[in-house]
Motif scaffolding. Sequence first.
Motif, PDB file in Angstrom:
ATOM      1  N   THR A  45       1.157  24.642  -0.156  1.00  0.00           N
ATOM      2  CA  THR A  45      -0.221  24.441   0.272  1.00  0.00           C
ATOM      3  C   THR A  45      -0.865  23.567  -0.798  1.00  0.00           C
ATOM      4  O   THR A  45      -0.793  23.876  -1.986  1.00  0.00           O
ATOM      5  CB  THR A  45      -0.970  25.778   0.390  1.00  0.00           C
ATOM      6  OG1 THR A  45      -0.297  26.592   1.361  1.00  0.00           O
ATOM      7  CG2 THR A  45      -2.409  25.571   0.824  1.00  0.00           C
ATOM      8  N   HIS A  46      -1.458  22.474  -0.371  1.00  0.00           N
ATOM      9  CA  HIS A  46      -2.011  21.484  -1.291  1.00  0.00           C
ATOM     10  C   HIS A  46      -3.523  21.673  -1.415  1.00  0.00           C
ATOM     11  O   HIS A  46      -4.206  21.961  -0.430  1.00  0.00           O
ATOM     12  CB  HIS A  46      -1.671  20.076  -0.803  1.00  0.00           C
ATOM     13  CG  HIS A  46      -0.201  19.838  -0.749  1.00  0.00           C
ATOM     14  ND1 HIS A  46       0.508  19.367  -1.823  1.00  0.00           N
ATOM     15  CD2 HIS A  46       0.709  20.061   0.234  1.00  0.00           C
ATOM     16  CE1 HIS A  46       1.792  19.290  -1.504  1.00  0.00           C
ATOM     17  NE2 HIS A  46       1.940  19.704  -0.262  1.00  0.00           N
ATOM     18  N   PHE A  47      -4.026  21.483  -2.618  1.00  0.00           N
ATOM     19  CA  PHE A  47      -5.445  21.622  -2.920  1.00  0.00           C
ATOM     20  C   PHE A  47      -5.942  20.317  -3.520  1.00  0.00           C
ATOM     21  O   PHE A  47      -5.271  19.721  -4.357  1.00  0.00           O
ATOM     22  CB  PHE A  47      -5.673  22.758  -3.923  1.00  0.00           C
ATOM     23  CG  PHE A  47      -5.363  24.116  -3.369  1.00  0.00           C
ATOM     24  CD1 PHE A  47      -6.383  24.966  -2.969  1.00  0.00           C
ATOM     25  CD2 PHE A  47      -4.045  24.545  -3.236  1.00  0.00           C
ATOM     26  CE1 PHE A  47      -6.090  26.216  -2.438  1.00  0.00           C
ATOM     27  CE2 PHE A  47      -3.747  25.792  -2.715  1.00  0.00           C
ATOM     28  CZ  PHE A  47      -4.777  26.626  -2.310  1.00  0.00           C
ATOM     29  N   PRO A  55     -11.412  12.015  -4.209  1.00  0.00           N
ATOM     30  CA  PRO A  55     -10.503  13.010  -4.776  1.00  0.00           C
ATOM     31  C   PRO A  55     -10.425  12.824  -6.291  1.00  0.00           C
ATOM     32  O   PRO A  55     -10.182  11.716  -6.770  1.00  0.00           O
ATOM     33  CB  PRO A  55      -9.176  12.722  -4.096  1.00  0.00           C
ATOM     34  CG  PRO A  55      -9.248  11.279  -3.692  1.00  0.00           C
ATOM     35  CD  PRO A  55     -10.700  10.985  -3.445  1.00  0.00           C
ATOM     36  N   VAL A  56     -10.655  13.917  -7.038  1.00  0.00           N
ATOM     37  CA  VAL A  56     -10.671  13.822  -8.506  1.00  0.00           C
ATOM     38  C   VAL A  56      -9.712  14.814  -9.158  1.00  0.00           C
ATOM     39  O   VAL A  56      -9.492  14.757 -10.362  1.00  0.00           O
ATOM     40  CB  VAL A  56     -12.097  14.008  -9.067  1.00  0.00           C
ATOM     41  CG1 VAL A  56     -13.017  12.910  -8.540  1.00  0.00           C
ATOM     42  CG2 VAL A  56     -12.651  15.383  -8.744  1.00  0.00           C
ATOM     43  N   GLY A  57      -9.146  15.735  -8.376  1.00  0.00           N
ATOM     44  CA  GLY A  57      -8.205  16.712  -8.904  1.00  0.00           C
ATOM     45  C   GLY A  57      -7.287  17.174  -7.795  1.00  0.00           C
ATOM     46  O   GLY A  57      -7.604  17.039  -6.609  1.00  0.00           O
ATOM     47  N   ALA A  58      -6.139  17.725  -8.185  1.00  0.00           N
ATOM     48  CA  ALA A  58      -5.181  18.192  -7.186  1.00  0.00           C
ATOM     49  C   ALA A  58      -4.296  19.280  -7.781  1.00  0.00           C
ATOM     50  O   ALA A  58      -4.214  19.447  -8.995  1.00  0.00           O
ATOM     51  CB  ALA A  58      -4.315  17.031  -6.679  1.00  0.00           C
ATOM     52  N   GLY A  59      -3.648  20.003  -6.900  1.00  0.00           N
ATOM     53  CA  GLY A  59      -2.675  21.015  -7.269  1.00  0.00           C
ATOM     54  C   GLY A  59      -2.015  21.528  -6.014  1.00  0.00           C
ATOM     55  O   GLY A  59      -2.421  21.196  -4.897  1.00  0.00           O
ATOM     56  N   GLU A  72       1.591  24.662  -9.074  1.00  0.00           N
ATOM     57  CA  GLU A  72       2.258  23.451  -9.560  1.00  0.00           C
ATOM     58  C   GLU A  72       1.335  22.248  -9.430  1.00  0.00           C
ATOM     59  O   GLU A  72       0.393  22.244  -8.652  1.00  0.00           O
ATOM     60  CB  GLU A  72       3.523  23.181  -8.727  1.00  0.00           C
ATOM     61  CG  GLU A  72       4.522  24.304  -8.752  1.00  0.00           C
ATOM     62  CD  GLU A  72       5.657  24.115  -7.767  1.00  0.00           C
ATOM     63  OE1 GLU A  72       6.807  24.372  -8.160  1.00  0.00           O
ATOM     64  OE2 GLU A  72       5.406  23.720  -6.604  1.00  0.00           O
ATOM     65  N   ARG A  73       1.655  21.211 -10.191  1.00  0.00           N
ATOM     66  CA  ARG A  73       1.061  19.878 -10.064  1.00  0.00           C
ATOM     67  C   ARG A  73      -0.461  19.864 -10.257  1.00  0.00           C
ATOM     68  O   ARG A  73      -1.170  19.083  -9.632  1.00  0.00           O
ATOM     69  CB  ARG A  73       1.405  19.249  -8.713  1.00  0.00           C
ATOM     70  CG  ARG A  73       2.889  19.163  -8.376  1.00  0.00           C
ATOM     71  CD  ARG A  73       3.654  18.363  -9.421  1.00  0.00           C
ATOM     72  NE  ARG A  73       4.923  17.868  -8.952  1.00  0.00           N
ATOM     73  CZ  ARG A  73       6.085  18.507  -9.065  1.00  0.00           C
ATOM     74  NH1 ARG A  73       6.127  19.701  -9.630  1.00  0.00           N
ATOM     75  NH2 ARG A  73       7.189  17.951  -8.632  1.00  0.00           N
ATOM     76  N   LYS A 106       2.971  32.448 -11.331  1.00  0.00           N
ATOM     77  CA  LYS A 106       3.549  31.794 -12.497  1.00  0.00           C
ATOM     78  C   LYS A 106       3.292  30.309 -12.387  1.00  0.00           C
ATOM     79  O   LYS A 106       2.983  29.772 -11.314  1.00  0.00           O
ATOM     80  CB  LYS A 106       5.028  32.117 -12.644  1.00  0.00           C
ATOM     81  CG  LYS A 106       5.952  31.508 -11.625  1.00  0.00           C
ATOM     82  CD  LYS A 106       7.385  31.927 -11.954  1.00  0.00           C
ATOM     83  CE  LYS A 106       8.410  31.130 -11.208  1.00  0.00           C
ATOM     84  NZ  LYS A 106       9.766  31.426 -11.668  1.00  0.00           N
ATOM     85  N   LEU A 107       3.407  29.642 -13.528  1.00  0.00           N
ATOM     86  CA  LEU A 107       3.275  28.194 -13.578  1.00  0.00           C
ATOM     87  C   LEU A 107       3.995  27.683 -14.816  1.00  0.00           C
ATOM     88  O   LEU A 107       4.260  28.445 -15.739  1.00  0.00           O
ATOM     89  CB  LEU A 107       1.804  27.754 -13.580  1.00  0.00           C
ATOM     90  CG  LEU A 107       0.858  28.300 -14.654  1.00  0.00           C
ATOM     91  CD1 LEU A 107       0.981  27.543 -15.968  1.00  0.00           C
ATOM     92  CD2 LEU A 107      -0.579  28.215 -14.162  1.00  0.00           C
ATOM     93  N   ASN A 108       4.336  26.421 -14.790  1.00  0.00           N
ATOM     94  CA  ASN A 108       4.907  25.759 -15.956  1.00  0.00           C
ATOM     95  C   ASN A 108       3.844  24.794 -16.457  1.00  0.00           C
ATOM     96  O   ASN A 108       3.484  23.844 -15.767  1.00  0.00           O
ATOM     97  CB  ASN A 108       6.185  25.006 -15.600  1.00  0.00           C
ATOM     98  CG  ASN A 108       7.311  25.940 -15.214  1.00  0.00           C
ATOM     99  OD1 ASN A 108       7.330  27.099 -15.628  1.00  0.00           O
ATOM    100  ND2 ASN A 108       8.240  25.458 -14.412  1.00  0.00           N
ATOM    101  N   ALA A 109       3.318  25.072 -17.655  1.00  0.00           N
ATOM    102  CA  ALA A 109       2.214  24.292 -18.215  1.00  0.00           C
ATOM    103  C   ALA A 109       2.723  23.303 -19.245  1.00  0.00           C
ATOM    104  O   ALA A 109       3.573  23.643 -20.074  1.00  0.00           O
ATOM    105  CB  ALA A 109       1.205  25.220 -18.869  1.00  0.00           C
TER     106      ALA A 109
END
Length: 143
Positions: A45-47, A55-59, A72-73, A106-109
């Motif tokens: 699911t994209h944000f 558009p100025v940010g995404a994840g 992610e992302r 969880k996430l990989n930062a």
Amino acid sequence: MNVAMGEKQDSSLYNDALTVRKTVFVEEQHVPEEEEIDEFEQEATHFVLYDGDNPVGAGRFRMLDNHMGKIERICILPDYRNRGAGRLIMESIEQFAKENGISKIKLNAQTHAEPFYQKLGYETVSEVFMDAGIPHVAMVKQL
């Protein structure tokens, strides 16, 4: 600023997410595009964070199992960093996860972003590792 979400099939939103991701990851951080756009695009699911129509940010967010999700992302355009934009997109993703019964994320930062995620309640659970030539750490949060 407001956050919108959708699936890859929502082509306008997905294209906006890719625009931000390519600017930050591919152009700014020199991540190869073939690594940035991966096999998980369809299931995520994209944000997208918008300032007006821009558009100025995404994840993105993926379900890993019944009670675990992965963020992610996460990326914010340079002019919007340190202005609460990252927090807005993270809060939207976490709310979506809660609404879908997820109790742990969880996430990989990237290591330079580790303090940002710690402020949001994430705990580092790994040593530093390389991903796309950039140092990262794994982090988790109970919702």
